[in-house]
Write a protein that holds these residues in place. Structure first.
Motif, PDB file in Angstrom:
ATOM      1  N   GLN A 158      19.771   7.144   2.652  1.00  0.00           N
ATOM      2  CA  GLN A 158      18.856   8.059   3.329  1.00  0.00           C
ATOM      3  C   GLN A 158      17.827   7.261   4.107  1.00  0.00           C
ATOM      4  OE1 GLN A 158      16.605  10.385   0.553  1.00  0.00           O
ATOM      5  NE2 GLN A 158      15.997   8.637  -0.684  1.00  0.00           N
ATOM      6  N   LEU A 159      17.250   7.887   5.122  1.00  0.00           N
ATOM      7  CA  LEU A 159      16.194   7.292   5.927  1.00  0.00           C
ATOM      8  C   LEU A 159      14.899   8.030   5.621  1.00  0.00           C
ATOM      9  CD1 LEU A 159      17.979   6.787   9.370  1.00  0.00           C
ATOM     10  CD2 LEU A 159      17.274   5.010   7.773  1.00  0.00           C
ATOM     11  N   SER A 160      14.028   7.396   4.860  1.00  0.00           N
ATOM     12  CA  SER A 160      12.755   8.016   4.491  1.00  0.00           C
ATOM     13  C   SER A 160      11.726   6.924   4.255  1.00  0.00           C
ATOM     14  CB  SER A 160      12.912   8.881   3.235  1.00  0.00           C
ATOM     15  OG  SER A 160      13.348   8.088   2.139  1.00  0.00           O
ATOM     16  N   TRP A 161      10.446   7.320   4.307  1.00  0.00           N
ATOM     17  CA  TRP A 161       9.341   6.405   4.078  1.00  0.00           C
ATOM     18  C   TRP A 161       8.200   7.211   3.474  1.00  0.00           C
ATOM     19  CZ3 TRP A 161       9.053   1.507   3.436  1.00  0.00           C
ATOM     20  CH2 TRP A 161       7.840   0.823   3.533  1.00  0.00           C
ATOM     21  N   PRO A 162       7.623   6.740   2.371  1.00  0.00           N
ATOM     22  CA  PRO A 162       6.655   7.574   1.654  1.00  0.00           C
ATOM     23  C   PRO A 162       5.340   7.786   2.383  1.00  0.00           C
ATOM     24  CG  PRO A 162       6.798   5.396   0.668  1.00  0.00           C
ATOM     25  CD  PRO A 162       7.891   5.473   1.681  1.00  0.00           C
ATOM     26  N   VAL A 224      22.113   1.904  12.583  1.00  0.00           N
ATOM     27  CA  VAL A 224      22.105   2.230  11.162  1.00  0.00           C
ATOM     28  C   VAL A 224      22.123   3.744  11.024  1.00  0.00           C
ATOM     29  CG1 VAL A 224      20.802   2.116   9.006  1.00  0.00           C
ATOM     30  CG2 VAL A 224      20.905   0.112  10.504  1.00  0.00           C
ATOM     31  N   LEU A 225      23.095   4.263  10.278  1.00  0.00           N
ATOM     32  CA  LEU A 225      23.247   5.690  10.045  1.00  0.00           C
ATOM     33  C   LEU A 225      22.921   6.003   8.595  1.00  0.00           C
ATOM     34  CD1 LEU A 225      26.785   6.095  11.683  1.00  0.00           C
ATOM     35  CD2 LEU A 225      24.605   6.328  12.848  1.00  0.00           C
ATOM     36  N   ASP A 226      22.379   7.182   8.358  1.00  0.00           N
ATOM     37  CA  ASP A 226      22.283   7.635   6.977  1.00  0.00           C
ATOM     38  C   ASP A 226      23.538   8.440   6.623  1.00  0.00           C
ATOM     39  OD1 ASP A 226      21.901   9.997   8.302  1.00  0.00           O
ATOM     40  OD2 ASP A 226      19.930  10.436   7.491  1.00  0.00           O
ATOM     41  N   VAL A 227      23.681   8.800   5.366  1.00  0.00           N
ATOM     42  CA  VAL A 227      24.903   9.466   4.904  1.00  0.00           C
ATOM     43  C   VAL A 227      25.105  10.806   5.614  1.00  0.00           C
ATOM     44  CG1 VAL A 227      26.039  10.476   2.899  1.00  0.00           C
ATOM     45  CG2 VAL A 227      24.829   8.299   2.677  1.00  0.00           C
ATOM     46  N   LYS A 228      24.033  11.536   5.843  1.00  0.00           N
ATOM     47  CA  LYS A 228      24.148  12.824   6.524  1.00  0.00           C
ATOM     48  C   LYS A 228      24.586  12.643   7.973  1.00  0.00           C
ATOM     49  CE  LYS A 228      20.940  15.528   3.712  1.00  0.00           C
ATOM     50  NZ  LYS A 228      22.022  16.419   3.234  1.00  0.00           N
ATOM     51  N   ALA A 229      24.171  11.562   8.613  1.00  0.00           N
ATOM     52  CA  ALA A 229      24.624  11.289   9.975  1.00  0.00           C
ATOM     53  C   ALA A 229      26.113  10.986  10.007  1.00  0.00           C
ATOM     54  CB  ALA A 229      23.830  10.125  10.568  1.00  0.00           C
ATOM     55  N   VAL A 230      26.584  10.238   9.016  1.00  0.00           N
ATOM     56  CA  VAL A 230      28.026   9.953   8.939  1.00  0.00           C
ATOM     57  C   VAL A 230      28.813  11.244   8.748  1.00  0.00           C
ATOM     58  CG1 VAL A 230      29.807   8.783   7.602  1.00  0.00           C
ATOM     59  CG2 VAL A 230      27.654   7.615   8.084  1.00  0.00           C
TER      60      VAL A 230
END
Length: 250
Positions: A158-162, A224-230
Motif C-alpha cells: 500500500q501507499l500511505s504515510w501517517p 512503483v504500484l500498490d496492490v490495488k493499482a495492479v
C-alpha cells in the motif's frame, strides 16, 4: 484436386492437442519495501502478475504512436495572427499609384509593411489526433512489460504515510533509493497525508491509475504500484488467455 483420406479418432485427438495454445506463465515480482511498516520485506512476499499485462513483447512502434497521441492532445493550438482585414487602421491608399518613382502600395495593413497583417499566419486549431482504443490498451501492456523486463517496476502492499510532513518522507524515499520514481495508487483518491507530503519532493510524483498513461510510464525511470493499482490494471487490460496456476504452500 487432393483426395481426403479418413483419419482415426486417436489421430484426430492428437492433432487437436497439438493445436491447443500453451499456457502462459505468471510473472513473479518480489514486493518492495513500503514507506511505513517493517524495515525489511519477507522473502515469501511475492506479487503474482498477469502475463497478458506484464509480459508482452516489446513494440517500439506502438509506444511511439501512443506517445505522439498523448503529446498532440497537450498542444493548446491557441496561436493566432491577424490578417490584413483584421489589423486596425484606415483603408486609404498610402500614396498615389504613379509618378513617385516608388513601389505601388495600397493601405497600411499590407503584409509588406511593418505593423501590417500577417500573410498565411497561424490560426487557432486542434492538434489532437485519434488513435484506436485497442492500440492505446496495447501500448499500456507493452509499457508495463518493458518496465518489468528492465527491472524498473516495483509493487508495494500500500501507499500511505501517517503524517503530512515532507521532510521525513523525503528522508524515507532517499533511504529506499526511490528518487525519480512515479508512484501509482489504485485508490480513486490518494491518501491526503501522503499527497500533501509528497507534493513538494523533487523528482517524485504520485498519481492514480486513472491518470496513468504510456507517456508517464516511459517518462519516469522507475514506477512503483500498490496492490490495488495492479488489480485495476489487470482488470482493465488483461486478455482472456489461460496461464498456469500459482503454486501455494500447504
Amino acid at each position: 484436386m487432393a483426395r481426403l483420406a479418413p483419419i482415426s479418432r486417436n489421430h484426430a485427438q492428437s492433432q487437436s492437442l497439438n493445436q491447443v495454445q500453451p499456457l502462459l506463465k505468471p510473472v513473479y515480482l518480489a514486493l518492495s519495501q513500503p514507506f511505513k511498516g517493517k524495515t525489511s520485506v519477507a522473502e515469501e512476499s511475492v506479487a503474482v502478475l498477469d502475463p497478458t499485462v506484464f509480459n508482452q513483447p516489446l513494440r517500439p512502434d506502438i509506444l511511439h504512436l501512443c506517445v505522439v497521441h498523448h503529446l498532440d492532445s497537450l498542444r493548446q493550438g491557441s496561436a493566432n495572427t491577424k490578417t490584413r482585414g483584421e489589423v486596425r487602421g484606415s483603408g486609404i491608399k498610402i500614396r498615389r499609384q504613379k509618378g513617385t518613382g516608388k513601389a505601388r502600395l495600397g493601405d497600411a495593413q499590407s503584409p509588406m509593411l511593418v505593423g501590417g497583417g500577417v500573410a498565411f499566419g497561424p490560426k487557432p486549431r486542434d492538434f489532437s489526433t485519434k488513435l484506436p482504443r485497442k492500440v492505446i490498451e496495447m501500448g499500456m501492456r507493452v509499457a508495463l512489460s518493458a518496465k518489468v523486463q528492465e527491472r524498473k517496476l516495483g509493487v508495494v502492499s500500500q501507499l500511505s504515510w501517517p503524517q503530512g510532513k515532507t521532510k521525513h518522507l523525503a528522508q524515507k524515499i532517499d533511504h529506499l533509493g526511490m528518487r525519480k520514481t512515479l508512484f501509482v495508487t489504485g485508490l480513486s483518491k490518494p491518501s491526503a497525508t501522503l499527497e500533501r507530503a509528497i507534493a513538494n519532493i523533487e523528482k517524485v510524483k504520485l498519481i492514480t491509475t486513472e491518470q496513468l498513461n504510456v507517456y508517464e510510464l516511459l517518462k519516469w525511470p522507475r514506477v512503483v504500484l500498490d496492490v490495488k493499482a495492479v488489480e485495476y490494471l489487470e482488470r482493465t487490460y488483461k486478455k482472456d488467455v489461460p496461464f498456469t496456476p500459482t503454486p501455494t504452500n500447504s
